[in-house]
Scaffold this motif. Structure first.
Motif, PDB file in Angstrom:
ATOM      1  N   GLU A   1     -53.236 -13.981 -25.765  1.00 14.00           N
ATOM      2  CA  GLU A   1     -54.537 -14.516 -26.056  1.00 14.00           C
ATOM      3  C   GLU A   1     -55.545 -13.257 -26.294  1.00 14.00           C
ATOM      4  O   GLU A   1     -56.475 -13.317 -27.092  1.00 14.00           O
ATOM      5  CB  GLU A   1     -55.008 -15.569 -25.290  1.00 14.00           C
ATOM      6  CG  GLU A   1     -56.206 -16.182 -25.703  1.00 14.00           C
ATOM      7  CD  GLU A   1     -56.640 -17.394 -24.843  1.00 14.00           C
ATOM      8  OE1 GLU A   1     -57.624 -18.219 -25.153  1.00 14.00           O
ATOM      9  OE2 GLU A   1     -55.829 -17.674 -23.793  1.00 14.00           O
TER      10      GLU A   1
ATOM     11  N   SER B   1     -43.220 -18.239 -22.348  1.00 13.74           N
ATOM     12  CA  SER B   1     -44.512 -18.697 -22.994  1.00 13.74           C
ATOM     13  C   SER B   1     -44.497 -20.207 -22.845  1.00 13.74           C
ATOM     14  O   SER B   1     -43.381 -20.717 -23.096  1.00 13.74           O
ATOM     15  CB  SER B   1     -44.920 -18.168 -24.128  1.00 13.74           C
ATOM     16  OG  SER B   1     -44.051 -18.516 -25.040  1.00 13.74           O
ATOM     17  N   THR B   2     -45.690 -20.883 -22.785  1.00 12.54           N
ATOM     18  CA  THR B   2     -45.819 -22.386 -22.880  1.00 12.54           C
ATOM     19  C   THR B   2     -46.763 -22.560 -24.041  1.00 12.54           C
ATOM     20  O   THR B   2     -47.246 -21.771 -24.705  1.00 12.54           O
ATOM     21  CB  THR B   2     -46.505 -22.767 -21.579  1.00 12.54           C
ATOM     22  OG1 THR B   2     -47.770 -22.042 -21.458  1.00 12.54           O
ATOM     23  CG2 THR B   2     -45.731 -22.699 -20.299  1.00 12.54           C
ATOM     24  N   GLY B   3     -46.878 -23.708 -24.541  1.00 15.04           N
ATOM     25  CA  GLY B   3     -47.396 -24.411 -25.611  1.00 15.04           C
ATOM     26  C   GLY B   3     -46.735 -24.148 -26.790  1.00 15.04           C
ATOM     27  O   GLY B   3     -45.464 -23.938 -26.832  1.00 15.04           O
ATOM     28  N   TRP B   4     -47.419 -23.867 -28.035  1.00 21.19           N
ATOM     29  CA  TRP B   4     -46.683 -23.677 -29.176  1.00 21.19           C
ATOM     30  C   TRP B   4     -47.548 -22.600 -29.823  1.00 21.19           C
ATOM     31  O   TRP B   4     -48.252 -21.945 -29.477  1.00 21.19           O
ATOM     32  CB  TRP B   4     -46.480 -24.675 -29.875  1.00 21.19           C
ATOM     33  CG  TRP B   4     -47.866 -25.489 -30.588  1.00 21.19           C
ATOM     34  CD1 TRP B   4     -48.892 -26.107 -29.858  1.00 21.19           C
ATOM     35  CD2 TRP B   4     -48.320 -25.612 -31.785  1.00 21.19           C
ATOM     36  NE1 TRP B   4     -49.916 -26.488 -30.625  1.00 21.19           N
ATOM     37  CE2 TRP B   4     -49.319 -26.382 -31.680  1.00 21.19           C
ATOM     38  CE3 TRP B   4     -47.506 -25.319 -33.209  1.00 21.19           C
ATOM     39  CZ2 TRP B   4     -50.145 -26.609 -32.877  1.00 21.19           C
ATOM     40  CZ3 TRP B   4     -48.309 -25.875 -34.190  1.00 21.19           C
ATOM     41  CH2 TRP B   4     -49.478 -26.456 -34.372  1.00 21.19           C
ATOM     42  N   TRP B   5     -47.011 -21.954 -31.035  1.00 19.13           N
ATOM     43  CA  TRP B   5     -47.447 -20.826 -31.689  1.00 19.13           C
ATOM     44  C   TRP B   5     -49.014 -20.825 -31.911  1.00 19.13           C
ATOM     45  O   TRP B   5     -49.666 -19.812 -31.863  1.00 19.13           O
ATOM     46  CB  TRP B   5     -46.594 -20.320 -32.839  1.00 19.13           C
ATOM     47  CG  TRP B   5     -46.853 -21.342 -34.037  1.00 19.13           C
ATOM     48  CD1 TRP B   5     -45.957 -22.396 -34.425  1.00 19.13           C
ATOM     49  CD2 TRP B   5     -47.741 -21.316 -35.019  1.00 19.13           C
ATOM     50  NE1 TRP B   5     -46.421 -22.904 -35.329  1.00 19.13           N
ATOM     51  CE2 TRP B   5     -47.497 -22.315 -35.891  1.00 19.13           C
ATOM     52  CE3 TRP B   5     -48.673 -20.405 -35.368  1.00 19.13           C
ATOM     53  CZ2 TRP B   5     -48.234 -22.684 -37.079  1.00 19.13           C
ATOM     54  CZ3 TRP B   5     -49.645 -20.463 -36.541  1.00 19.13           C
ATOM     55  CH2 TRP B   5     -49.436 -21.863 -37.230  1.00 19.13           C
ATOM     56  N   ALA B   6     -49.502 -22.144 -32.621  1.00 21.97           N
ATOM     57  CA  ALA B   6     -50.823 -22.094 -32.666  1.00 21.97           C
ATOM     58  C   ALA B   6     -51.645 -22.404 -31.418  1.00 21.97           C
ATOM     59  O   ALA B   6     -52.963 -22.255 -31.423  1.00 21.97           O
ATOM     60  CB  ALA B   6     -51.126 -23.242 -33.779  1.00 21.97           C
ATOM     61  N   GLU B   7     -51.264 -22.958 -30.480  1.00 20.59           N
ATOM     62  CA  GLU B   7     -51.957 -23.145 -29.131  1.00 20.59           C
ATOM     63  C   GLU B   7     -51.146 -22.503 -27.848  1.00 20.59           C
ATOM     64  O   GLU B   7     -50.612 -23.429 -27.072  1.00 20.59           O
ATOM     65  CB  GLU B   7     -52.358 -24.635 -29.065  1.00 20.59           C
ATOM     66  CG  GLU B   7     -53.402 -25.167 -30.044  1.00 20.59           C
ATOM     67  CD  GLU B   7     -53.572 -26.609 -29.837  1.00 20.59           C
ATOM     68  OE1 GLU B   7     -52.871 -26.892 -29.036  1.00 20.59           O
ATOM     69  OE2 GLU B   7     -54.127 -27.214 -30.917  1.00 20.59           O
ATOM     70  N   PRO B   8     -50.894 -21.370 -27.739  1.00 22.44           N
ATOM     71  CA  PRO B   8     -50.129 -20.638 -26.846  1.00 22.44           C
ATOM     72  C   PRO B   8     -50.895 -21.018 -25.407  1.00 22.44           C
ATOM     73  O   PRO B   8     -51.896 -21.006 -25.304  1.00 22.44           O
ATOM     74  CB  PRO B   8     -50.130 -19.361 -27.227  1.00 22.44           C
ATOM     75  CG  PRO B   8     -51.390 -18.905 -27.834  1.00 22.44           C
ATOM     76  CD  PRO B   8     -51.550 -20.189 -28.627  1.00 22.44           C
ATOM     77  N   GLY B   9     -49.826 -21.285 -24.474  1.00 22.01           N
ATOM     78  CA  GLY B   9     -50.457 -21.572 -23.241  1.00 22.01           C
ATOM     79  C   GLY B   9     -50.087 -20.569 -22.161  1.00 22.01           C
ATOM     80  O   GLY B   9     -49.595 -19.573 -22.631  1.00 22.01           O
TER      81      GLY B   9
END
Length: 438
Positions: free
Chosen positions: A307, A188-196
């Motif tokens: 998401e 996964s990319t991004g972080w836990w609050a804003e996953p990419g």
């Protein structure tokens, strides 16, 4: 001499003035808990119970109305009318006892240098004087699986009681299993609050092959098929896994990896394979059952992995596995997991709200966990012959509003239900003239 333990409340109140409670010596040969609402842990419930304890072991659990008790036969009788009795809750797969302050590296004793460390043992790093332990057991969590982290093969965990002078006193099951962190096919990319968006792992096949090769070599070493001029501690640590004496805990969440893990387990004929995390485990329930896998569910109070997933995906996972007949238990792995282990009962409470029955939710943090860890002959339920590791709560222990531990026992010994947070509360309550928790 028989004692009606109303005085127990005063004993615990006295102990609450101590800075660090010491283990309490067992002085009661026979103890009777009368008229409590007993949640056995195996799905059964006794509304008006009598629980007999002799020399630290449970002698019987009966209905107090239909099974008269001769009070003169007992050293100690405790009337717990209207209160709830539970087996000590079990917290698998957490770093409790081997970390104190997450932000202070010197207090973190769960992650060793290197990638392949099956020989690293959490047992000898377990700190019975950890202040976190006292905050956890006041919510009824009395046993933990002290689990290492990091690398590919993190090390070997042990099951520990949350009471004792040292790790030798506290150990319930020494070196119960080895922990393997399986690589991901998609990162996964991004972080836990804003996953990419997810990105393919180009090294997945290579990483999987490295694990396979390591286990092949370890298997050959333990079968004495390889030269043994020098002792190889890493290979030797896996001998119990190959023989079936130890568990293999494989940390993974998603269906593609779990499928590969099942093939991996079949190749090496593991007797006790366990998936840890298991976000997609319900999708592969039939394969998991066919290959004798159980599942330690990751923290249910977490955001969905994708998401498009239902926000309640994690909440429902326990119910989905229950319906499909997969043996599972609930853990609290994640950020600040040691201190948040005290919330384990409430994770089970959420699973109750999202499909499990109340007794199934209790089993998810008691007998199910004991079965997965290989200790169901000693703990996990309030049944004849097992250790008296249990607690009594004023209200329902799965509800944060009513979980109020009244008394608790570990291996038949009473334990002090106090911690530094309660001490500070009582200190400043007096300053401001408040009333409440004692």
């Amino acid at each position: 001499m028989k004692k009606i333990l109303v005085i127990l409340v005063f004993m615990l109140g006295y102990l609450s003035n101590a800075q660090v409670p010491s283990p309490i010596e067992q002085t009661h040969k026979t103890i009777l808990l009368l008229h409590g609402k007993a949640h056995i842990g195996n799905g059964e419930y006794v509304d008006n119970s009598s629980i007999g304890i002799k020399e630290g072991k449970i002698l019987f659990v009966k209905n107090a109305l239909t099974n008269p008790i001769t009070e003169s036969d007992w050293d100690t009788i405790i009337d717990i009318t209207g209160k709830h009795v539970y087996p000590g809750f079990i917290a698998p797969n957490v770093t409790l006892g081997i970390t104190e302050i997450d932000a202070v590296r010197a207090t973190r004793d769960f992650n060793e240098t290197g990638q392949m460390n099956p020989h690293v043992r959490s047992l000898i790093g377990y700190n019975t004087d950890s202040e976190i332990i006292y905050t956890v057991r006041t919510n009824g969590v009395l046993v933990t699986q002290s689990t290492p982290r990091g690398g590919v093969l993190s090390g070997t965990s042990s099951v520990m009681a949350l009471d004792g002078w040292n790790w030798e006193d506290a150990v319930y099951l020494m070196d119960d299993g080895v922990h393997l962190n399986w690589p991901r096919k998609m990162n996964s990319t991004g972080w836990w609050a804003e996953p990419g968006p997810s990105k393919g792992n180009d090294k997945y096949t290579e990483q999987k092959r490295a694990i396979w090769d390591f286990f092949k070599k370890a298997q050959g070493y333990n079968r004495k098929l390889l030269p043994q001029e020098e002792v190889n501690l890493r290979y030797k640590a896996l001998n119990g896994v190959f023989k079936g004496d130890k568990r293999i805990y494989i940390h993974a969440d998603f269906a593609p990896e779990i499928n590969d893990i099942i093939d991996f387990s079949r190749e090496f004929n593991f007797k006790h394979p366990v998936i840890v995390g298991g976000y997609d485990a319900h999708m592969l329930a039939n394969r998991l059952k066919e290959n004798h896998f159980s599942v330690i569910i990751g923290r249910p109070h977490s955001l969905p992995k994708f998401e498009g997933d239902d926000v309640s995906t994690y909440y429902k996972l326990a119910s989905l596995l229950q319906d499909k007949g997969v043996l599972f238990c609930i853990s609290n792995e994640g950020d600040m997991e040691a201190m948040n282990t005290r919330n384990l009962p409430f994770l089970a409470g959420t699973a109750w709200a999202y499909g499990l029955s109340e007794e199934q939710a209790i089993a998810a943090i008691s007998l199910n966990a004991a079965k997965i860890l290989g200790l169901d002959d000693r703990i996990g339920s309030i049944e004849k012959g097992k250790d008296a590791t249990l607690f009594v709560s004023d209200g329902n222990a799965l509800d944060m509003r009513t979980n109020e531990a009244y008394l608790a026992m570990v291996k038949g010994r009473f334990i002090a239900l106090t911690n530094h947070q309660i001490q500070l509360y009582n200190k400043y309550k007096k300053k401001y003239g408040l009333t409440g928790l004692e």
